[in-house]
Design a protein around this motif. Sequence first.
Motif, short mmCIF file in Angstrom:
data_model
loop_
_atom_site.label_atom_id
_atom_site.label_comp_id
_atom_site.label_asym_id
_atom_site.label_seq_id
_atom_site.Cartn_x
_atom_site.Cartn_y
_atom_site.Cartn_z
N GLN A 190 57.74 34.17 36.59
CA GLN A 190 57.94 35.62 37.09
C GLN A 190 57.55 35.65 38.54
O GLN A 190 57.94 36.50 39.04
CB GLN A 190 57.22 36.59 36.13
CG GLN A 190 55.78 36.44 36.34
CD GLN A 190 55.02 35.50 35.33
OE1 GLN A 190 55.55 34.70 35.10
NE2 GLN A 190 53.80 36.04 34.90
N HIS B 172 71.39 34.73 25.70
CA HIS B 172 71.61 33.65 27.06
C HIS B 172 72.90 33.86 27.40
O HIS B 172 73.87 34.48 26.57
CB HIS B 172 71.38 32.35 26.33
CG HIS B 172 72.28 31.69 25.55
ND1 HIS B 172 72.22 32.12 24.10
CD2 HIS B 172 73.33 30.79 25.90
CE1 HIS B 172 73.29 31.38 23.55
NE2 HIS B 172 73.73 30.49 24.51
N LEU C 46 70.04 36.20 35.30
CA LEU C 46 70.69 35.21 34.88
C LEU C 46 71.70 34.31 35.85
O LEU C 46 72.47 35.00 36.12
CB LEU C 46 71.17 35.33 33.50
CG LEU C 46 70.30 35.60 32.32
CD1 LEU C 46 71.00 35.82 31.22
CD2 LEU C 46 69.34 34.50 32.16
N LEU D 250 64.57 37.71 40.49
CA LEU D 250 63.90 37.43 39.33
C LEU D 250 64.68 38.34 38.14
O LEU D 250 64.91 39.47 38.27
CB LEU D 250 62.51 37.94 39.48
CG LEU D 250 61.73 36.82 40.66
CD1 LEU D 250 60.02 37.22 40.59
CD2 LEU D 250 61.90 35.56 40.09
N GLY D 251 64.82 37.92 37.03
CA GLY D 251 65.35 38.47 35.96
C GLY D 251 66.67 38.37 35.90
O GLY D 251 67.48 38.80 34.80
N GLU E 107 59.89 36.73 31.02
CA GLU E 107 59.75 36.64 32.45
C GLU E 107 59.84 35.22 32.98
O GLU E 107 59.43 35.03 34.07
CB GLU E 107 58.43 37.36 32.94
CG GLU E 107 58.37 38.85 32.73
CD GLU E 107 57.42 39.57 33.51
OE1 GLU E 107 56.56 38.89 33.94
OE2 GLU E 107 57.08 40.65 33.36
N HIS E 108 60.48 34.55 32.05
CA HIS E 108 60.58 32.93 32.49
C HIS E 108 62.04 32.51 32.35
O HIS E 108 62.76 32.86 31.35
CB HIS E 108 59.51 31.92 31.60
CG HIS E 108 58.36 32.21 31.94
ND1 HIS E 108 57.56 31.09 32.81
CD2 HIS E 108 57.39 32.98 31.58
CE1 HIS E 108 56.34 31.85 32.68
NE2 HIS E 108 56.15 32.74 32.00
N LEU E 109 62.78 31.96 33.31
CA LEU E 109 64.11 31.52 33.32
C LEU E 109 64.08 29.89 32.91
O LEU E 109 63.32 29.21 33.56
CB LEU E 109 64.61 31.61 34.49
CG LEU E 109 66.02 31.00 34.85
CD1 LEU E 109 67.21 31.88 34.05
CD2 LEU E 109 66.47 30.94 36.47
N TYR E 110 65.00 29.79 31.82
CA TYR E 110 65.04 28.44 31.53
C TYR E 110 66.20 28.18 30.67
O TYR E 110 67.12 29.20 30.33
CB TYR E 110 63.77 27.98 30.32
CG TYR E 110 64.21 28.92 28.98
CD1 TYR E 110 64.50 28.41 27.88
CD2 TYR E 110 63.59 30.09 28.92
CE1 TYR E 110 64.72 29.18 26.64
CE2 TYR E 110 63.88 31.12 27.89
CZ TYR E 110 64.29 30.51 26.77
OH TYR E 110 64.37 31.04 25.70
N ARG F 91 61.96 24.96 34.46
CA ARG F 91 61.86 26.42 34.20
C ARG F 91 61.16 27.12 35.49
O ARG F 91 60.63 26.53 36.49
CB ARG F 91 60.58 26.68 33.08
CG ARG F 91 61.08 26.29 31.81
CD ARG F 91 60.05 26.15 30.70
NE ARG F 91 60.19 25.49 29.47
CZ ARG F 91 61.01 26.15 28.56
NH1 ARG F 91 61.21 27.39 28.50
NH2 ARG F 91 61.32 25.44 27.37
N TYR G 133 66.73 34.13 29.66
CA TYR G 133 65.47 34.72 30.46
C TYR G 133 64.56 35.56 29.28
O TYR G 133 65.23 36.40 28.57
CB TYR G 133 65.93 35.81 31.65
CG TYR G 133 64.78 36.26 32.39
CD1 TYR G 133 64.52 35.29 33.43
CD2 TYR G 133 64.39 37.56 32.46
CE1 TYR G 133 63.34 35.77 34.45
CE2 TYR G 133 63.23 37.91 33.24
CZ TYR G 133 62.77 37.17 34.31
OH TYR G 133 61.93 37.47 35.38
N ASP G 134 63.44 34.83 29.23
CA ASP G 134 62.36 35.28 28.11
C ASP G 134 61.22 35.37 28.48
O ASP G 134 60.48 34.38 29.23
CB ASP G 134 62.65 34.33 26.88
CG ASP G 134 62.19 34.82 25.67
OD1 ASP G 134 61.79 36.18 25.61
OD2 ASP G 134 61.40 33.98 24.93
#
Length: 148
Positions: A142, A55, A28, A25-26, A40-43, A139, A37-38
Amino acid sequence: MQTITLFDIAPAAPAPVKLRRPLALGELPVSSVPAAYDREHLYSPQADTAAVVDHRPGDRFAPLPRSPHQPKAWGAWWREQASTPTPDFLGLETGDVITLHDGDTATVVSTCRFGAVVRYALPPSEWRDEEHAEMYVTRRNQFGHWYR
């Protein structure tokens, strides 16, 4: 003389299981699409968002342009840009097993620029014949759970 019978077939070797280490987690992922990663969400950021967030660029694709609102223009955007097949989406590859936002598991069926199509089991019901359903995930939160 050797005769062949209907069941004189050598058993097929089982397909090798693809074991992959889950991405921390965290972190890329190295991906064909951009990754951000913003909060705590990856997209995968779209073009207008990518201009203002930190990014990692995609290996094969630039950020996806924002979708138009007109139906015909949206259809063209979907066919020509968003649904373009990719080898992965944010590190997800076909065959990966992931956890959805509700805690259920799903298998990645395909990936495209927009997201990953996953198949998950439906609970038994007397009102439907389907055993599985499919949805897009775009998406990861966390907790490592994927959602749209």
